[in-house]
Design an enzyme around this catalytic site. Structure first.
Site, PDB file in Angstrom:
ATOM      1  N   ASP A   7       0.853  -1.187   0.000  1.00 26.31           N
ATOM      2  CA  ASP A   7       0.000   0.000   0.000  1.00 26.31           C
ATOM      3  C   ASP A   7       0.887   1.234   0.000  1.00 26.31           C
ATOM      4  OD1 ASP A   7      -2.787   1.110   0.237  1.00 26.31           O
ATOM      5  OD2 ASP A   7      -1.886   2.057   1.982  1.00 26.31           O
ATOM      6  N   SER A   8       0.288   2.369  -0.307  1.00 29.62           N
ATOM      7  CA  SER A   8       1.040   3.617  -0.347  1.00 29.62           C
ATOM      8  C   SER A   8       1.386   4.136   1.045  1.00 29.62           C
ATOM      9  CB  SER A   8       0.233   4.691  -1.092  1.00 29.62           C
ATOM     10  OG  SER A   8      -0.976   4.967  -0.410  1.00 29.62           O
ATOM     11  N   CYS A  70      -3.489  -1.015  -2.334  1.00 27.80           N
ATOM     12  CA  CYS A  70      -3.714   0.380  -2.735  1.00 27.80           C
ATOM     13  C   CYS A  70      -4.643   0.430  -3.943  1.00 27.80           C
ATOM     14  CB  CYS A  70      -2.367   1.024  -3.075  1.00 27.80           C
ATOM     15  SG  CYS A  70      -2.482   2.696  -3.731  1.00 27.80           S
ATOM     16  N   GLU A 147      -3.184   9.876   7.542  1.00 28.22           N
ATOM     17  CA  GLU A 147      -1.759   9.726   7.849  1.00 28.22           C
ATOM     18  C   GLU A 147      -1.358  10.617   9.033  1.00 28.22           C
ATOM     19  OE1 GLU A 147       0.727   7.788   6.521  1.00 28.22           O
ATOM     20  OE2 GLU A 147      -0.632   6.700   5.190  1.00 28.22           O
ATOM     21  N   CYS A 179     -10.384   3.511  -1.188  1.00 24.60           N
ATOM     22  CA  CYS A 179      -8.997   3.716  -0.785  1.00 24.60           C
ATOM     23  C   CYS A 179      -8.847   3.035   0.566  1.00 24.60           C
ATOM     24  CB  CYS A 179      -8.664   5.205  -0.674  1.00 24.60           C
ATOM     25  SG  CYS A 179      -7.016   5.544  -0.002  1.00 24.60           S
ATOM     26  N   HIS A 181      -7.133   3.720   3.013  1.00 25.99           N
ATOM     27  CA  HIS A 181      -7.074   4.649   4.141  1.00 25.99           C
ATOM     28  C   HIS A 181      -8.479   5.015   4.650  1.00 25.99           C
ATOM     29  CE1 HIS A 181      -2.961   5.270   2.692  1.00 25.99           C
ATOM     30  NE2 HIS A 181      -2.694   5.933   3.795  1.00 25.99           N
TER      31      HIS A 181
END
Length: 223
Positions: A7-8, A70, A147, A179, A181
């Site tokens: 994942d990013s 991702c 994040e 996503c 996240h």
């Protein structure tokens, strides 16, 4: 051999959690590319390069399969990359899960700018059900908010309202969190959209598909 999950940033840990819940015996190597997060504002060429680096890392560590957790990398890089082990993305799993729970076939999709611009989710959803109405909207500020750990700030609630008001007004009954996240913002998103809108996190659907693939290929650790 372990399962490689890419994942990013930290969002793909939602996929790790879902996999560990279904396949507790499996070993996992997680590659979170926090050096380059967010991916959503970057070019396709750049994202493909980052994903190729991750795939090489996994192959060097002898993984038996690779999960591209991702959504942006799934949409833009997965079709461009080959590997000698199975590779699985999250988009098709999420689309199938959304169609399974939607009653009015009005489905919202949120993701990074790159994921939404790729039209990967609408293409898969229309392929599976040409009758569904799809309302896609980019939410580029969500990844930085996650994040930073701003999961329940007033600023986050304001951003959620700004992004999701058009989808709420459209009458969607299902929202794909496109996503990895975004599930970390599920509480504030659900609070704004209300109890009649189902939130679909592709992590669980992806974990189920991965388990099926590993069973068929006799690659499960406890097979």
């Amino acid at each position: 051999s372990p399962i490689g999950i890419f994942d990013s940033g930290l969002g793909g840990l939602t996929v790790v959690k879902a996999i560990r819940e279904r396949m507790a015996c499996e070993d996992v190597i997680y590659y979170g590319d926090t050096a380059h997060v967010p991916y959503g504002s970057k070019s396709k060429e750049t994202i493909v390069g980052f994903t190729q680096d991750a795939v090489k890392f996994f192959l060097d560590h002898d993984v038996k399969c690779i999960v591209i957790a991702c959504n942006t990398a799934t949409a833009l890089a997965l079709p461009e990359i080959t590997a000698p082990v199975p590779m699985l993305g999250v988009i098709e799993a999420g689309a199938r899960a959304a169609l399974a729970v939607s009653k009015n076939h009005k489905i919202g999709v949120i993701g990074t700018s790159a994921t939404i611009a790729s039209e990967a989710y609408p293409n898969v959803l229309r392929k599976l059900n040409p009758e569904c109405a799809i309302y896609a909207h980019p939410c580029p500020l969500f990844v930085p908010l996650v994040e930073e750990g701003w999961l329940d700030r007033e600023a986050t609630k304001m951003v959620v309202k700004e992004y999701l008001t058009p989808l709420k007004m459209a009458g969607i009954d299902t929202l794909v969190l496109g996503c990895t996240h975004y599930p970390l913002l599920a509480n504030v998103i659900g609070e704004f959209l209300g109890p009649n809108v189902k939130l679909v996190d592709s992590a669980s659907a992806c974990a189920a598909e991965l388990e099926s693939i590993l069973k068929v290929m006799k690659l499960l650790k406890n097979y």
